[in-house]
Design a protein around this motif. Sequence first.
Motif, PDB file in Angstrom:
ATOM      1  N   LEU A   1      29.328  40.083 -24.666  1.00  0.00           N
ATOM      2  CA  LEU A   1      29.803  39.514 -25.918  1.00  0.00           C
ATOM      3  C   LEU A   1      29.800  40.554 -27.037  1.00  0.00           C
ATOM      4  CD1 LEU A   1      28.014  36.026 -25.856  1.00  0.00           C
ATOM      5  CD2 LEU A   1      30.438  36.506 -25.444  1.00  0.00           C
ATOM      6  N   LEU A   2      28.734  41.387 -27.025  1.00  0.00           N
ATOM      7  CA  LEU A   2      28.665  42.429 -28.054  1.00  0.00           C
ATOM      8  C   LEU A   2      29.774  43.454 -27.897  1.00  0.00           C
ATOM      9  CD1 LEU A   2      24.859  43.226 -28.528  1.00  0.00           C
ATOM     10  CD2 LEU A   2      26.461  42.385 -30.234  1.00  0.00           C
ATOM     11  N   ILE A   3      30.095  43.784 -26.641  1.00  0.00           N
ATOM     12  CA  ILE A   3      31.179  44.736 -26.405  1.00  0.00           C
ATOM     13  C   ILE A   3      32.494  44.185 -26.949  1.00  0.00           C
ATOM     14  CG2 ILE A   3      32.590  45.814 -24.613  1.00  0.00           C
ATOM     15  CD1 ILE A   3      30.023  46.104 -22.944  1.00  0.00           C
ATOM     16  N   VAL A   4      32.747  42.901 -26.614  1.00  0.00           N
ATOM     17  CA  VAL A   4      33.972  42.263 -27.123  1.00  0.00           C
ATOM     18  C   VAL A   4      33.945  42.211 -28.654  1.00  0.00           C
ATOM     19  CG1 VAL A   4      35.314  40.138 -27.165  1.00  0.00           C
ATOM     20  CG2 VAL A   4      34.302  40.936 -25.012  1.00  0.00           C
TER      21      VAL A   4
ATOM     22  N   MET B   1      29.897  49.502 -43.025  1.00  0.00           N
ATOM     23  CA  MET B   1      29.037  48.320 -43.004  1.00  0.00           C
ATOM     24  C   MET B   1      29.094  47.652 -41.629  1.00  0.00           C
ATOM     25  SD  MET B   1      26.940  46.703 -44.878  1.00  0.00           S
ATOM     26  CE  MET B   1      26.017  45.183 -44.790  1.00  0.00           C
ATOM     27  N   ALA B   2      30.317  47.572 -41.077  1.00  0.00           N
ATOM     28  CA  ALA B   2      30.473  46.967 -39.748  1.00  0.00           C
ATOM     29  C   ALA B   2      29.713  47.757 -38.697  1.00  0.00           C
ATOM     30  CB  ALA B   2      31.954  46.888 -39.392  1.00  0.00           C
ATOM     31  N   ALA B   3      29.753  49.102 -38.806  1.00  0.00           N
ATOM     32  CA  ALA B   3      29.053  49.945 -37.832  1.00  0.00           C
ATOM     33  C   ALA B   3      27.546  49.732 -37.911  1.00  0.00           C
ATOM     34  CB  ALA B   3      29.392  51.415 -38.083  1.00  0.00           C
ATOM     35  N   ILE B   4      27.011  49.576 -39.113  1.00  0.00           N
ATOM     36  CA  ILE B   4      25.573  49.340 -39.286  1.00  0.00           C
ATOM     37  C   ILE B   4      25.184  47.994 -38.683  1.00  0.00           C
ATOM     38  CG2 ILE B   4      23.759  48.971 -41.004  1.00  0.00           C
ATOM     39  CD1 ILE B   4      25.214  50.948 -42.807  1.00  0.00           C
ATOM     40  N   THR B   5      26.029  46.988 -38.902  1.00  0.00           N
ATOM     41  CA  THR B   5      25.756  45.653 -38.345  1.00  0.00           C
ATOM     42  C   THR B   5      25.718  45.690 -36.826  1.00  0.00           C
ATOM     43  OG1 THR B   5      26.838  44.636 -40.252  1.00  0.00           O
ATOM     44  CG2 THR B   5      26.528  43.259 -38.292  1.00  0.00           C
ATOM     45  N   LEU B   6      26.688  46.370 -36.234  1.00  0.00           N
ATOM     46  CA  LEU B   6      26.717  46.487 -34.767  1.00  0.00           C
ATOM     47  C   LEU B   6      25.498  47.239 -34.248  1.00  0.00           C
ATOM     48  CD1 LEU B   6      30.486  47.267 -34.156  1.00  0.00           C
ATOM     49  CD2 LEU B   6      29.276  45.164 -33.601  1.00  0.00           C
ATOM     50  N   LEU B   7      25.117  48.311 -34.936  1.00  0.00           N
ATOM     51  CA  LEU B   7      23.943  49.076 -34.520  1.00  0.00           C
ATOM     52  C   LEU B   7      22.689  48.214 -34.540  1.00  0.00           C
ATOM     53  CD1 LEU B   7      22.628  51.776 -33.767  1.00  0.00           C
ATOM     54  CD2 LEU B   7      22.445  52.288 -36.214  1.00  0.00           C
ATOM     55  N   LEU B   8      22.534  47.406 -35.577  1.00  0.00           N
ATOM     56  CA  LEU B   8      21.366  46.522 -35.663  1.00  0.00           C
ATOM     57  C   LEU B   8      21.375  45.488 -34.540  1.00  0.00           C
ATOM     58  CD1 LEU B   8      21.188  45.922 -39.527  1.00  0.00           C
ATOM     59  CD2 LEU B   8      19.670  47.338 -38.135  1.00  0.00           C
ATOM     60  N   LEU B   9      22.546  44.983 -34.208  1.00  0.00           N
ATOM     61  CA  LEU B   9      22.640  44.017 -33.113  1.00  0.00           C
ATOM     62  C   LEU B   9      22.234  44.636 -31.786  1.00  0.00           C
ATOM     63  CD1 LEU B   9      25.958  42.133 -33.980  1.00  0.00           C
ATOM     64  CD2 LEU B   9      23.636  41.201 -34.023  1.00  0.00           C
TER      65      LEU B   9
ATOM     66  N   SER C   1      32.185  44.097 -30.674  1.00  0.00           N
ATOM     67  CA  SER C   1      32.261  45.448 -31.233  1.00  0.00           C
ATOM     68  C   SER C   1      33.696  45.944 -31.265  1.00  0.00           C
ATOM     69  CB  SER C   1      31.397  46.404 -30.411  1.00  0.00           C
ATOM     70  OG  SER C   1      30.044  46.007 -30.425  1.00  0.00           O
ATOM     71  N   ILE C   2      34.396  45.756 -30.153  1.00  0.00           N
ATOM     72  CA  ILE C   2      35.790  46.205 -30.094  1.00  0.00           C
ATOM     73  C   ILE C   2      36.629  45.454 -31.137  1.00  0.00           C
ATOM     74  CG2 ILE C   2      37.865  46.260 -28.660  1.00  0.00           C
ATOM     75  CD1 ILE C   2      36.026  46.677 -26.234  1.00  0.00           C
ATOM     76  N   THR C   3      36.377  44.138 -31.230  1.00  0.00           N
ATOM     77  CA  THR C   3      37.132  43.339 -32.199  1.00  0.00           C
ATOM     78  C   THR C   3      36.842  43.785 -33.631  1.00  0.00           C
ATOM     79  OG1 THR C   3      37.051  41.443 -30.695  1.00  0.00           O
ATOM     80  CG2 THR C   3      37.603  41.005 -33.008  1.00  0.00           C
ATOM     81  N   ILE C   4      35.544  43.946 -33.932  1.00  0.00           N
ATOM     82  CA  ILE C   4      35.168  44.344 -35.292  1.00  0.00           C
ATOM     83  C   ILE C   4      35.708  45.722 -35.627  1.00  0.00           C
ATOM     84  CG2 ILE C   4      33.205  44.929 -36.769  1.00  0.00           C
ATOM     85  CD1 ILE C   4      31.644  42.706 -35.398  1.00  0.00           C
ATOM     86  N   LEU C   5      35.589  46.658 -34.660  1.00  0.00           N
ATOM     87  CA  LEU C   5      36.092  48.011 -34.913  1.00  0.00           C
ATOM     88  C   LEU C   5      37.604  48.001 -35.118  1.00  0.00           C
ATOM     89  CD1 LEU C   5      33.968  50.121 -32.399  1.00  0.00           C
ATOM     90  CD2 LEU C   5      33.755  50.054 -34.881  1.00  0.00           C
ATOM     91  N   ALA C   6      38.295  47.198 -34.299  1.00  0.00           N
ATOM     92  CA  ALA C   6      39.750  47.122 -34.450  1.00  0.00           C
ATOM     93  C   ALA C   6      40.126  46.559 -35.816  1.00  0.00           C
ATOM     94  CB  ALA C   6      40.344  46.268 -33.329  1.00  0.00           C
ATOM     95  N   VAL C   7      39.441  45.465 -36.195  1.00  0.00           N
ATOM     96  CA  VAL C   7      39.717  44.866 -37.503  1.00  0.00           C
ATOM     97  C   VAL C   7      39.365  45.846 -38.621  1.00  0.00           C
ATOM     98  CG1 VAL C   7      39.048  43.014 -39.100  1.00  0.00           C
ATOM     99  CG2 VAL C   7      39.425  42.504 -36.677  1.00  0.00           C
TER     100      VAL C   7
END
Length: 478
Positions: free
Chosen positions: A177-180, A1-9, A182-188
């Motif tokens: 901001l998205l990179i930060v 779900m997180a990956a889909i959200t990031l892709l949409l962003l 994305s890294i944060t969301i992926l880590a979490v």
Amino acid sequence: MAAITLLLLWLFQFIIFDKLYYERQEAHIKSISEEFLELDYSLPNSWNTFESTAKDQNVNIYVFDFNINNVKQNSSGKYILPDVLKIQIYTPYYINQNANAAELGWTTNRINEYLAAIKGGESSFTYYEDFSEDSISNTLIYGGELKGNMATNSKYYFCVVASVSSSNYATTLMQNLLIVASITILAVTVVMSLVFSRRLSRPINKLANTANLLAHGNFDISFESDSCNEVEQLASSLNFAKEELSKTDQMRRDFIANVSHDLRTPLTMIQAYAEMIRDLSGDIPEKRNKHCQIIVDETKRLSLLVGDIQNLSKLQSGTESITIKPFDIAELCKTVVQRFSIMSETQGYSFTVECNSSALVQGDYQKIEQVLYNLIGNALNYTGADKKVRIRCIEKVSSFRIEVTDTGKGIAKEDIDQVWDRYYRINQKKRNVVGSGLGLNIVKAILDNHKALYGIESELNVGTTFWFELKKYEKAPL
């Protein structure tokens, strides 16, 4: 779900953001300027609006006072400001209500565009000055004629000059901001996945280890789980499967033990009497014939047992099909009872047949014959001291019900459902007259294949009735 959200962003940033960014800025600047078109500059307090708007909205506002007829073109054909000119400048940082053209600081191209729009008679107009190579913003020019009554031929024209930022800078900022993010969301996500996967895998691994014990024949185990509902349901299903497997395994053990016992007894008898004939009675015709008859009887018993095992295996595996044809069940009952007449003549059994003269049903004649034979044989084994067995054929609306009743000690209610099992023994005396111990299990398999109704009715110290129903045969209309 997180990956889909990031892709949409990311898709939003590259496809939609740039256009949306410009549109929102332009709409905002226009909205704060359009009120000037309705402003009556003949009122003293109207001029305060320019000052407050410039400071609040971070824009530059210019108000010109000149006669449009005095606007000329230079040698290059571009419009230039007239010599007689009054300018009021309102910026976020300073106000100059008596500025001249030099203080304006406009380029020749901007002056030309602005005056051309006024000369064209436009009441309001908007245009952009494009980016320069090292600029991160466009300039939006919004102009129009102010309303008001003047005694002179001069008119007032306003101009709002605002900077519309390039989306490149905002995009770069958003990318960072998205990179930060994305890294944060992926880590979490990774951490949470590890935590939840371990939490889920621990009870599943426990179930797997327990299932491995079950696979090796250990039925003294229990599937337990304190995890999510799905895992608890799985544990419950596995416990149910374990109980059923345990029952099946116990039935298999009992079946093998009983079959082994039933095979060993006649084999022992055959061996013993064969040795007696060889060693003792071979030359004595009377004893030899008696011993040979015992060998023949035990051989028949073995054949009956093997035949029943084969029949039961075929019925339960579905390899033996049934042939549905019409036949007279009343006539079949009488025929099967006739086969037991030797029991009446030699051992005093009494058979009562209560059937209509004709009872046409649909079924497999040979299989139903075996059902009746097994039920009557079972009644012979367990009937009371009066040795009576009753067979009834009762007509119903769409079927015929066949009942076989004995006068034995009956079956307890808690034992009735188990009577159909292979080699099941109830706690009552059984006459060893006929049967292999598989008769009722074969009856159940045949009636299940016919999709027939069947059951047991029993009363302690009164007797037991085994019954089944077959559909009537209905002739097709001509």
